[in-house]
Design a protein around this motif. Structure first.
Motif, short mmCIF file in Angstrom:
data_model
loop_
_atom_site.label_atom_id
_atom_site.label_comp_id
_atom_site.label_asym_id
_atom_site.label_seq_id
_atom_site.Cartn_x
_atom_site.Cartn_y
_atom_site.Cartn_z
N ASP A 1 2.08 3.15 8.18
CA ASP A 1 1.58 2.36 7.06
C ASP A 1 0.59 1.30 7.58
O ASP A 1 0.99 0.20 7.97
N CYS B 1 5.92 -7.80 5.14
CA CYS B 1 6.01 -6.66 4.23
C CYS B 1 6.81 -5.57 4.92
O CYS B 1 6.99 -5.59 6.13
N GLN B 2 7.31 -4.64 4.15
CA GLN B 2 8.08 -3.52 4.70
C GLN B 2 7.25 -2.24 4.58
O GLN B 2 6.70 -1.95 3.52
N PRO B 3 7.15 -1.46 5.66
CA PRO B 3 6.29 -0.27 5.65
C PRO B 3 6.87 0.85 4.78
O PRO B 3 8.09 1.00 4.66
N LYS B 4 5.98 1.62 4.17
CA LYS B 4 6.40 2.78 3.40
C LYS B 4 6.68 3.97 4.29
O LYS B 4 7.47 4.85 3.95
N LYS C 1 -1.63 -6.34 6.98
CA LYS C 1 -1.17 -7.59 6.37
C LYS C 1 -0.35 -8.41 7.38
O LYS C 1 -0.51 -9.64 7.48
N GLN D 1 -1.76 -0.33 5.91
CA GLN D 1 -1.96 -1.47 5.01
C GLN D 1 -0.94 -2.57 5.28
O GLN D 1 -1.28 -3.76 5.36
N CYS D 2 0.32 -2.19 5.45
CA CYS D 2 1.35 -3.18 5.77
C CYS D 2 1.10 -3.76 7.16
O CYS D 2 1.24 -4.97 7.37
#
Length: 614
Positions: free
Chosen positions: A354, A347-350, A360, A356-357
């Motif tokens: 981040d 996933c790509q971080p916001k 994951k 949550q990323c």
């Protein structure tokens, strides 16, 4: 009761026992052929078969079965039974033993990944190919294998694992080193470089090709050094020669080398053989080779040898590559787009924090690394390291480092189920079975398909298990079953340290040594992949050779570096494992063959019957 009555009663009991077993084929065989040496009175080999049955003493009769299968009993000099009697006795014993509840025994349930397993696991976990030989010490060998005594973790070894995790995690994420470094890859000194090598373009000769993972987008310097003799003279440089540098199969630079002026040394001959070039991060193939000019042979009074690496006996005809060195990175521009980053960043971080990323990413990584479903407790330590960093990628690198040094990754632990008596047999769980299977066939961690089948309880189904085994054998990773297991079993690893006496075997070089190894690897791999009989190891009428090996064996019409399968006629002296040059070399002295060494090798490695102490 009188002594006479006791003896009469004993005889009646023995007679009744004899009658009870008299109708079974194995009892008929034993009574006729074995009781002369293995009765209560003699007990040769501490084995008494007089009042014993397979169902009562299965361990004892397993030994009997192995002897009968090999036709090693009765011993030489004693009348041999008919073949039909052997077959009937073996079938009867097998039927009885197979009907018993087997005791599979126990293996160590606490095992550390050895060096080969660690390297393969890193490859499959992170899509990073690293040579860990410089990062981790060699494993101790026991009973011929290096994955048996691997239950310890000394402080020194732990420090090496920490250093390895640091270097691997930085390479996977794409974080450059603070200062440029370098790696040098040397060629064997006894390698003849007069022919084209497999993996290098046609029309070239000699050289070296290697697969190298560049950590970041940057500039890197590639240096080529030529082979020298003991006088520090570049060997074979009698005229002008070209050296070509190739990257991913494309020529990027052609250098010219020539002899130094009269009276000067050779230190400057290859001084200019270096190039700084921008490279994208990720794996690339770096190669150096010479354009092939001629196939002429050096005129000598002796027969022309194919070996050319020794300044006295068989000097080099043309220059040869000694090493490739890669230095860098310089002027790094970023981590780039590498297979490891695509595997890692699911996933790509916001933003830079981040969580949550990050959770994951770490959960996906830990599930593969720990080879089981993941709990929140498994994520606490890696995520704690992530939160301590200021940037997202640095935090992921530290979390990855925590996973790579976790005991859950470095060790394979099998816990006894609750309620099982100590040292008793029990059925493995699907996850434990998947781990054993993957480390046996791949010397690596399970992939997602195998792990999913284990987690959902499907791997215990015979049809699913067979399908997974066949899939894994068809995968290219199963080649490690040959390069790791078979090479230790057959002593092929000893070839690298084997050097026949050059005064007797002047034509021996590393080209022939590696051809010996490749022949046996392809031979065993063919038997494994095609699911052929294990007896073909000894009886096969085919083998695999290239031009160098074919000439050594006297097989005509085979040329080049590519290996191909050849079949032999009925009257050929070739065929089977015991006629491979690899086996003959590792079971010989430097000057001659040795029936004693080879016989001991056959007993221990092929028949599984070690010779008794002298």
């Amino acid at each position: 009761m009188s002594r006479f009555a006791l003896r009469a009663l004993y005889c009646l009991m023995a007679l009744s026992t004899f009658r009870l077993h008299a109708q079974s084929p194995e009892r008929q065989f034993v009574n006729k052929n074995c009781l002369g040496c293995h009765s209560g009175a003699t007990r040769n080999g501490n084995l008494n078969l007089e009042a014993s049955a397979p169902a009562e003493h299965p361990d004892r009769w397993e030994k009997v079965l192995r002897r009968l299968r090999g036709r090693t009993m009765p011993p030489i000099g004693i009348p041999r039974p008919e073949e039909a009697a052997y077959v009937a006795a073996i079938q009867s014993i097998e039927t009885t033993l197979d009907g018993l509840k087997p005791n599979p025994g126990r293996t160590d349930t606490f095992r550390r990944l050895n060096r080969t397993e660690y390297q393969n696991s890193i490859r499959d976990l992170l899509a990073v190919e690293v040579d860990v030989a410089n990062l981790l010490p060699a494993d101790e060998s026991s009973h011929g294998f290096d994955n048996i005594t691997v239950g310890d973790l000394s402080p020194t070894l732990l420090e090496r694992y920490l250093n390895a995790a640091r270097k691997i995690s930085r390479l996977a994420v794409g974080i450059p080193a603070r200062t440029p470094g370098g790696e040098t890859f040397n060629l064997p000194p006894d390698l003849t470089q007069e022919e084209q090598f497999d993996g290098l373009p046609l029309g070239t000769r000699g050289g070296k090709s290697l697969r190298y993972s560049f950590p970041v987008d940057a500039e890197y310097e590639v240096q080529i050094r030529l082979a020298r003799d003991r006088n520090e003279h570049v060997e074979g440089i009698a005229g002008v020669h070209d050296v070509e540098l190739l990257i991913d199969g494309e020529s990027v630079k052609r250098f010219t080398v020539k002899p130094p002026p009269a009276g000067q040394d050779h230190s400057g001959v290859d001084k200019q053989l270096n190039l700084r070039i921008p490279m994208k991060a990720g794996p690339h193939v770096i190669a150096a080779a010479f354009p092939r000019l001629t196939g002429a042979l050096l005129e000598t009074e002796r027969q022309p040898y194919q070996a050319h690496f020794n300044m006295d006996r068989h000097p080099r005809i043309q220059p040869a590559v000694y090493s490739l060195t890669i230095n860098g990175p310089y002027n790094a521009k970023g981590p780039g787009d590498t297979p490891s980053r695509r595997r890692l960043f699911v996933c790509q971080p916001k933003n830079q924090a981040d969580e949550q990323c990050a959770k994951k990413i770490v959960a996906t990584l830990a599930r593969r690394a720990y080879r089981r479903p993941i709990t929140d407790a498994d994520l606490q330590a890696p995520l704690r390291f992530f939160k301590e960093q200021t940037s997202f990628e640095t935090g992921i690198e530290m979390a990855l480092r925590a996973v790579l040094v976790s005991p859950e990754f470095l060790f394979r632990v099998e816990s006894d189920p609750a309620g099982v008596a100590p040292k008793s047999a029990y059925r493995l769980s699907g996850i434990e079975l998947a781990t054993r299977l993957s480390f046996f066939l791949w010397s690596s961690i399970p992939d997602d398909e195998l792990l999913d089948a284990a987690i959902h309880g499907k791997l215990e189904q015979p049809a699913v298990l067979e399908r997974q085994v066949r899939r894994m054998l068809a995968d290219s990773r199963s080649k490690v079953l040959v390069t790791n297991f078979a090479e230790q079993w057959l002593y092929l690893r000893n070839l690298n340290s084997t050097m026949p006496d050059m005064r007797v075997f002047a034509g021996f070089d590393d080209n022939l040594r590696q051809a010996f190894r490749k022949e046996t690897e392809l031979f065993v791999e063919n038997i494994v992949r095609e699911d052929r009989s294990i007896l073909e190891l000894l009886s096969a009428n085919y083998t695999y050779v290239n031009g160098r090996l074919a000439k050594h064996y006297g097989i005509p019409n085979i040329y080049g570096s590519r290996f191909q399968r050849v079949e032999f006629g009925k009257d050929s002296t070739r065929g089977g494992l015991l006629r491979h040059g690899s086996v003959l070399t590792v079971t010989s002295y430097a000057t001659r063959t040795s029936p004693v060494i080879r016989g001991k090798w056959v007993l221990e490695n092929i028949l599984g019957v070690p010779p008794p102490p002298p």
